[in-house]
Enzyme design. Sequence first.
Site, PDB file in Angstrom:
ATOM      1  N   LYS A 130       6.553  15.729  58.313  1.00  0.00           N
ATOM      2  CA  LYS A 130       7.524  14.281  57.385  1.00  0.00           C
ATOM      3  C   LYS A 130       8.662  14.556  58.954  1.00  0.00           C
ATOM      4  O   LYS A 130       8.823  15.118  58.763  1.00  0.00           O
ATOM      5  CB  LYS A 130       8.084  15.324  56.052  1.00  0.00           C
ATOM      6  CG  LYS A 130       8.965  13.465  55.946  1.00  0.00           C
ATOM      7  CD  LYS A 130       9.363  14.599  54.545  1.00  0.00           C
ATOM      8  CE  LYS A 130      11.081  14.365  54.285  1.00  0.00           C
ATOM      9  NZ  LYS A 130      11.332  14.071  53.002  1.00  0.00           N
ATOM     10  N   ALA A 134      12.762  10.624  47.735  1.00  0.00           N
ATOM     11  CA  ALA A 134      14.235  10.395  47.996  1.00  0.00           C
ATOM     12  C   ALA A 134      14.862   9.965  46.898  1.00  0.00           C
ATOM     13  O   ALA A 134      14.578   8.313  46.951  1.00  0.00           O
ATOM     14  CB  ALA A 134      14.744  10.175  49.247  1.00  0.00           C
ATOM     15  N   GLY A 135      15.420  10.277  46.324  1.00  0.00           N
ATOM     16  CA  GLY A 135      16.661   9.550  45.404  1.00  0.00           C
ATOM     17  C   GLY A 135      16.029   9.434  43.889  1.00  0.00           C
ATOM     18  O   GLY A 135      17.505   9.236  42.647  1.00  0.00           O
ATOM     19  N   GLY A 181      19.257  13.617  46.984  1.00  0.00           N
ATOM     20  CA  GLY A 181      19.140  13.986  46.623  1.00  0.00           C
ATOM     21  C   GLY A 181      20.780  13.859  45.379  1.00  0.00           C
ATOM     22  O   GLY A 181      21.114  14.246  44.629  1.00  0.00           O
TER      23      GLY A 181
END
Lengths: 259, 69
Positions: free
Chosen positions: A98, A185-186, A159
């Site tokens: 990644k 993400a998120g 996060g």
Amino acid sequence: MNALRLGSYTFSSRLILGTGKFSSTSAMIEAVRASGTQLVTVALRRFNREQAEDDLFGPLSEIEGLTLMPNTSGAATAKEAVKAAHISRELSGSPFIKVEIHPNPHHLMPDPIETYEACKILAAEGFIVMPYIPADPVLAKRLEEVGCSSVMPLGSAIGSGQGLSTAEMVKIIIRESSIPVIVDAGLRSPSEACAAMEMGCEAVLVNSAVAVARNPAAMASAFAKAVEAGFEARNAGLMPRSGAAVATSPLTSFLGAAS
Amino acid sequence: MSTIAIILNGESKEIPAGTTVAGLLVIADALGQPVAVVVNENIVRPDQRDSCILHNEDQVEILVFAGGG
């Protein structure tokens, strides 16, 4: 038809789980098992004897059918990311990487230029390259062209739990891409993961939402179900939207009505 | 016994002259752990660790996998 294909690998689970921020290794392992995930991210860190119990390689390698996807977190440049990828491959034996290059610790937004450069090198070296990117359709296409196996646009800041704030851009990326698009993400709630799958994402990567839940294993299970539901719904074909009501019951021949 | 000073994971460390990477893993209590070792930017694979002798001022990184998203 239902398998997620990444490089030469296939996965029946479409939930990728991050392993950071858990209160303990055992809590993380429980969540990984409950999620049914087959692909988890890990990060390189300097060895510290005092924190030896935090090493995840041993506990994770005991889970059957699990593939590791090391990230390059901590890298601020393409050069650093490539170096981290080489070290990670040595340690994991996994071809997955990644690519995560975010030079600014305040917003953690991925650097598109360094990410592109790193991906070009790593794809040419035979890695299965999975870049974490801003939700930019042009960048996504360029990364596909240099041989990335997927693109992973952010839903919102890492996060942050702000959900799919980039939904419209992600839709364009999905429409234009020939490789799997994975929201990374998120995300805060399983319903957001479900929405991402309904939208056309091939998988979802979640970490904080599971790790900081009061019950991480239960939340991991909830995300797994949501991802499956979204994928199944998309394949089933969502009904078209209408600007007006469309009756589901007959409006004629009601009791006593004149026919 | 003569010693040399290396930089191990960012900190100065004195070790006996002639110490190999495998020997350093014993000193660091990391033997048998799944670790990656990098000496002066070069990865030292497990099969090279017995023969790779460390030198004064070598920059050594011993790395493991930790949680990350």
